[in-house]
Design an enzyme around this catalytic site. Sequence first.
Site, mmCIF file in Angstrom:
data_model
loop_
_atom_site.group_PDB
_atom_site.id
_atom_site.type_symbol
_atom_site.label_atom_id
_atom_site.label_comp_id
_atom_site.label_asym_id
_atom_site.label_seq_id
_atom_site.Cartn_x
_atom_site.Cartn_y
_atom_site.Cartn_z
ATOM 1 N N GLY A 160 -3.861 55.296 85.364
ATOM 2 C CA GLY A 160 -3.010 54.992 86.219
ATOM 3 C C GLY A 160 -2.701 53.329 86.096
ATOM 4 N N HIS A 161 -3.528 52.623 85.018
ATOM 5 C CA HIS A 161 -2.373 51.658 84.254
ATOM 6 C C HIS A 161 -1.840 52.516 83.464
ATOM 7 C CE1 HIS A 161 -5.760 49.188 86.438
ATOM 8 N NE2 HIS A 161 -5.163 48.120 86.299
ATOM 9 N N GLN A 181 -5.162 35.011 93.641
ATOM 10 C CA GLN A 181 -5.728 36.141 95.146
ATOM 11 C C GLN A 181 -5.895 36.374 95.484
ATOM 12 O OE1 GLN A 181 -2.832 38.772 91.914
ATOM 13 N NE2 GLN A 181 -3.941 40.217 92.972
ATOM 14 N N HIS A 224 -7.244 52.089 83.220
ATOM 15 C CA HIS A 224 -7.773 53.587 83.763
ATOM 16 C C HIS A 224 -6.254 54.176 83.998
ATOM 17 C CE1 HIS A 224 -5.857 52.559 87.637
ATOM 18 N NE2 HIS A 224 -6.766 51.923 88.350
ATOM 19 N N GLY A 279 -5.869 44.544 84.237
ATOM 20 C CA GLY A 279 -6.975 44.943 82.953
ATOM 21 C C GLY A 279 -8.002 45.439 83.363
ATOM 22 N N VAL A 282 -1.812 57.834 90.475
ATOM 23 C CA VAL A 282 -2.451 58.498 90.120
ATOM 24 C C VAL A 282 -3.674 58.826 90.423
ATOM 25 C CG1 VAL A 282 -3.397 58.950 87.615
ATOM 26 C CG2 VAL A 282 -1.372 57.771 87.730
ATOM 27 N N LYS A 284 0.598 52.731 94.590
ATOM 28 C CA LYS A 284 -0.891 52.490 95.439
ATOM 29 C C LYS A 284 -1.217 51.184 96.157
ATOM 30 C CE LYS A 284 -5.375 51.405 93.626
ATOM 31 N NZ LYS A 284 -5.907 50.539 95.015
HETATM 32 O O1 PAF Z 1 -1.705 44.729 91.092
HETATM 33 C C1 PAF Z 1 -2.356 44.812 89.933
HETATM 34 O O2 PAF Z 1 -3.148 44.330 89.501
HETATM 35 C C2 PAF Z 1 -2.169 42.531 90.444
HETATM 36 O O3 PAF Z 1 -2.463 42.465 91.863
HETATM 37 C C3 PAF Z 1 -1.536 41.923 89.219
HETATM 38 C C4 PAF Z 1 0.172 42.738 90.066
HETATM 39 C C5 PAF Z 1 -1.217 42.353 88.611
HETATM 40 C C6 PAF Z 1 -0.801 40.780 89.868
HETATM 41 O O4 PAF Z 1 -2.090 39.815 89.491
#
Ligand code: PAF
Length: 287
Positions: free
Chosen positions: A35-36, A60, A33, A30, A177, A150
């Site tokens: 890039g997403h 993570q 930006h 979430g 990006v 990235k």
């Molecule tokens: O790159 C990310 O935003 C996260 O590491 C991902 C791949 C969504 C896993 O939680």
Amino acid sequence: MNTVRDTAALRAALAPARAGGRVGFVPTMGNLHPGHLALVREARRLADTVVVSIFVNPLQFGPNEDLDSYPRTLEADQTALRAEGVDLLFAPTVEVMYPVPLAEQTRVEVPGISDLYCGASRPGHFAGVATVVCKLFNMVQPDLAVFGKKDYQQLRVIRQMVRDLAMPVEIVGLDTVREPDGLAMSSRNQYLDAEERAVAPRLYQILREAAEAVKAGGRDYAGLAARMRDRLDQAGFRTDYFEFADAQSLRPAGPGSTRLVILAAAWLGRARLIDNIEVDLETTESV
Ligand code: PAF
């Protein structure tokens, strides 16, 4: 665009789409930006149905990392995804993703590559990423998934997981990006104050200088890396790592390496920035 919160709703929403062609998937945490949105556009180009997930994955994050303060902006994200023509947003809760205590959660380990660079600085990080991506793949069952370069090491970890576990998902990597001044777009750029934001583009500039040095024939990778780390520190960063690696294996680059990636992570205030640049010595091109 529908937003679904659990696996049953996700599967029900996707059943008709699956019959109608390829499902493309963009997993995110979430706070979207441009890039997403470039990843979403690539999925849109390659697939008939586009699914995006938003889940800030506790598995993570390390104990002293920014899990609690990580920006959560669901409504703005929904608006942006709607404008990109996304078909379905999967935004599960922690309870949906991890119904058992995290310590009891089955994990996916991708050995070797997960222990280098970001994995060395953030123990357990890539097991957390591989586990959530594996689980999301099982839930969404996409034909293809798009990730940004990235997070170069993350992309390699996921490719290795998909290969080793024979997952039927095509992994697509997309170029980073950047802001007009070269800074790689990242949700964590928001942690920079005005002074730090002015310094932040130096990271990519120094990566480019390193790439130029290699293209000019420099092969003392350890010496070059030490010089570049000094430059970053002088610019005001606290360098975590700056390394020349083989672009495929991510092992440290050696005399025989022809395709390199130069990887860096550095702290600026409370933001840990990562970036990289690829160098192809056969064509002496850097991207
Ligand atoms: O790159 C990310 O935003 C996260 O590491 C991902 C791949 C969504 C896993 O939680």
